[in-house]
Design a protein around this motif. Sequence first.
Motif, PDB file in Angstrom:
ATOM      1  N   ASP A  18     -34.277  70.344  13.866  1.00  0.00           N
ATOM      2  CA  ASP A  18     -34.303  70.690  12.257  1.00  0.00           C
ATOM      3  C   ASP A  18     -32.913  71.305  12.014  1.00  0.00           C
ATOM      4  O   ASP A  18     -32.971  72.517  12.411  1.00  0.00           O
ATOM      5  CB  ASP A  18     -35.462  71.214  12.033  1.00  0.00           C
ATOM      6  N   ILE A  19     -32.091  71.032  11.070  1.00  0.00           N
ATOM      7  CA  ILE A  19     -31.130  71.961  10.645  1.00  0.00           C
ATOM      8  C   ILE A  19     -31.100  72.192   9.251  1.00  0.00           C
ATOM      9  O   ILE A  19     -31.253  71.248   8.188  1.00  0.00           O
ATOM     10  CB  ILE A  19     -29.723  71.026  10.895  1.00  0.00           C
ATOM     11  N   GLY A 393     -44.474  69.482  16.182  1.00  0.00           N
ATOM     12  CA  GLY A 393     -43.367  68.379  16.258  1.00  0.00           C
ATOM     13  C   GLY A 393     -42.308  68.173  15.717  1.00  0.00           C
ATOM     14  O   GLY A 393     -42.257  69.245  14.762  1.00  0.00           O
ATOM     15  N   SER A 394     -41.763  67.288  15.557  1.00  0.00           N
ATOM     16  CA  SER A 394     -40.463  67.093  14.815  1.00  0.00           C
ATOM     17  C   SER A 394     -40.881  66.638  13.530  1.00  0.00           C
ATOM     18  O   SER A 394     -41.768  65.787  13.275  1.00  0.00           O
ATOM     19  CB  SER A 394     -39.870  65.817  15.479  1.00  0.00           C
ATOM     20  N   MET A 395     -40.128  67.406  12.403  1.00  0.00           N
ATOM     21  CA  MET A 395     -40.348  66.842  10.936  1.00  0.00           C
ATOM     22  C   MET A 395     -39.991  65.542  10.629  1.00  0.00           C
ATOM     23  O   MET A 395     -40.217  64.994   9.757  1.00  0.00           O
ATOM     24  CB  MET A 395     -39.842  68.120  10.243  1.00  0.00           C
ATOM     25  N   ALA A 396     -39.239  65.011  11.776  1.00  0.00           N
ATOM     26  CA  ALA A 396     -38.772  63.516  11.682  1.00  0.00           C
ATOM     27  C   ALA A 396     -39.510  62.510  11.990  1.00  0.00           C
ATOM     28  O   ALA A 396     -39.370  61.211  12.000  1.00  0.00           O
ATOM     29  CB  ALA A 396     -37.545  63.458  12.170  1.00  0.00           C
ATOM     30  N   SER A 397     -40.846  63.026  12.727  1.00  0.00           N
ATOM     31  CA  SER A 397     -41.682  62.112  13.416  1.00  0.00           C
ATOM     32  C   SER A 397     -42.354  61.112  12.339  1.00  0.00           C
ATOM     33  O   SER A 397     -42.624  61.524  11.165  1.00  0.00           O
ATOM     34  CB  SER A 397     -42.447  62.747  14.256  1.00  0.00           C
ATOM     35  N   ASN A 398     -42.812  60.083  12.879  1.00  0.00           N
ATOM     36  CA  ASN A 398     -43.591  59.149  12.069  1.00  0.00           C
ATOM     37  C   ASN A 398     -44.977  60.013  11.660  1.00  0.00           C
ATOM     38  O   ASN A 398     -45.449  59.623  10.707  1.00  0.00           O
ATOM     39  CB  ASN A 398     -43.804  57.903  12.558  1.00  0.00           C
ATOM     40  N   SER A 399     -45.600  60.673  12.586  1.00  0.00           N
ATOM     41  CA  SER A 399     -46.963  61.344  12.343  1.00  0.00           C
ATOM     42  C   SER A 399     -46.729  62.427  11.283  1.00  0.00           C
ATOM     43  O   SER A 399     -47.730  62.384  10.333  1.00  0.00           O
ATOM     44  CB  SER A 399     -47.403  61.864  13.551  1.00  0.00           C
ATOM     45  N   TYR A 400     -45.813  63.221  11.178  1.00  0.00           N
ATOM     46  CA  TYR A 400     -45.689  64.371  10.164  1.00  0.00           C
ATOM     47  C   TYR A 400     -45.502  63.458   8.916  1.00  0.00           C
ATOM     48  O   TYR A 400     -46.250  63.806   7.989  1.00  0.00           O
ATOM     49  CB  TYR A 400     -44.298  65.091  10.679  1.00  0.00           C
ATOM     50  N   GLN A 401     -44.611  62.673   9.014  1.00  0.00           N
ATOM     51  CA  GLN A 401     -44.592  61.690   7.568  1.00  0.00           C
ATOM     52  C   GLN A 401     -45.870  60.992   7.077  1.00  0.00           C
ATOM     53  O   GLN A 401     -46.149  61.132   5.927  1.00  0.00           O
ATOM     54  CB  GLN A 401     -43.474  60.582   7.695  1.00  0.00           C
TER      55      GLN A 401
END
Length: 484
Positions: A18-19, A393-401
């Motif tokens: 994450d940037i 986890g990653s904020m780009a992951s499908n779960s987060y979205q």
Amino acid sequence: MTDRPAVALADLLTRETDIKFAGLTETDSGSYPDEIPSETRCLADSPRSFKEAIRVLPKASPGELWATNDFVETSGRVDITAIRDVHGLDIDALEAATGRSLEDLAAGSSADAVVRVRDHKDIVDDRRKALNALGYDVKFRWQIASDSYSIINPQDAYLPIISALQQRGETDAFGWVSYRDWGGLLKMVVICPSLRHVVSGEEADLEDAVDEDGITSVVSAAQTDSDTSDAETDSDSDAPETVVYGGFLTGYDFRGTQTLWARPILFFPDSGTVLPDMGERYTRRHYGQATNAAHERKQGRVPISEWWRNIYDDIDTRMVEVDTAIRRTRAIAYDFDDLPFSLEDCYTYWGVAFKYAERAAERATSIAKPARRPTVFNIQISLLIALLEEYDGSMASNSYQEYLEVAGELFRKPAMMIQLAMQEHDRRADTNAERVLPESQQTLSDALEDIVDIPGISVDTEADLTDQQAQRVQDRLQQRLGDA
């Protein structure tokens, strides 16, 4: 053995990160709005500029796709024995149809061991390809696409955002870039402070409530129970306000889709949380020449720089709808004394993992007045804050979205979401007596009048805007914009 540079690959290219950025270019101030608390996780001590953040993305382009033919040796000789052993291939029928033996067919073939696949292309990144050539095990290619696929380079796609926002005076934009798989999957949040909107609590009889983290939330008259001792009020406090910024979420996935997309979002500076808005989802397929304005206009398509300006203008226009949506979520309260399930259960019924459901429920009930009756606005913002604090986890992951989408649906369709939770409760119920959703509510609806009679649901109908009230809100907003 070939010597390789004594440097870790992670120092050159990051697989997942994450940037955070603030300001469009290096010449902008790079500062965040003062009203965002410094402890919120959406900020960075030394953010990059938007332009610098975009430069770390892949410099991707279409590449030729090659396949290995296991039946052809490197010398060019065809392995006839292996071909005869292929299950399901009728060699006798082939020889009869051609009038030639398999040996003759092989002798006349000019096949290569490595064959170009002419009807498909793949996507490559030259920086990763270069590291692969130096011996690093790095992925530099992504999805296999059709031959008509014309990749929109991420840098070419997103750098035009700078000019689009500069033309609207939006040089203080901030946000973050989240990517996975070496940049093959990206989600990017761009928040525009000039699209600032204040939702007053004056008409909805709202009160402030401060949770253990010092974050202010809003409770409505639908939450207040004057007959209970735990319904504390602060009648001397000023009318509360909810500050919201507009912005957009955009992304791509080189691993299976052929579109670049963007959609409006809302950002609550008080908590640093992002909420998917009710606006249109914009998509742009990977074909044509997206960055060639003359070519795109000739083909009847909008050049990508103009595309971003149109999205910004649409978000600006849609901000007037925020009043109505927030007032609706303040007007509906869940009473868990009457509902046969807990708030934790409710979150899990919507697909939220228990870890986040428990944290969100703790926060929502701690600031509700009384604790058993949180509003939809409280339930929604508490979920967003729980994710911001707990998701590892990653904020780009499908779960987060997907979790963000739950909060977004609460914002857009609050009445339908309670019916959805009740449907899931009834589905898991052992007996008919445990079921709670009336037969008349089996078809999901987002009309407030369809949930007024459901036990455990309170609706402050006075807070539901009429058409005339909504027009007054719009008139006030236009007047404010005109004075700016």
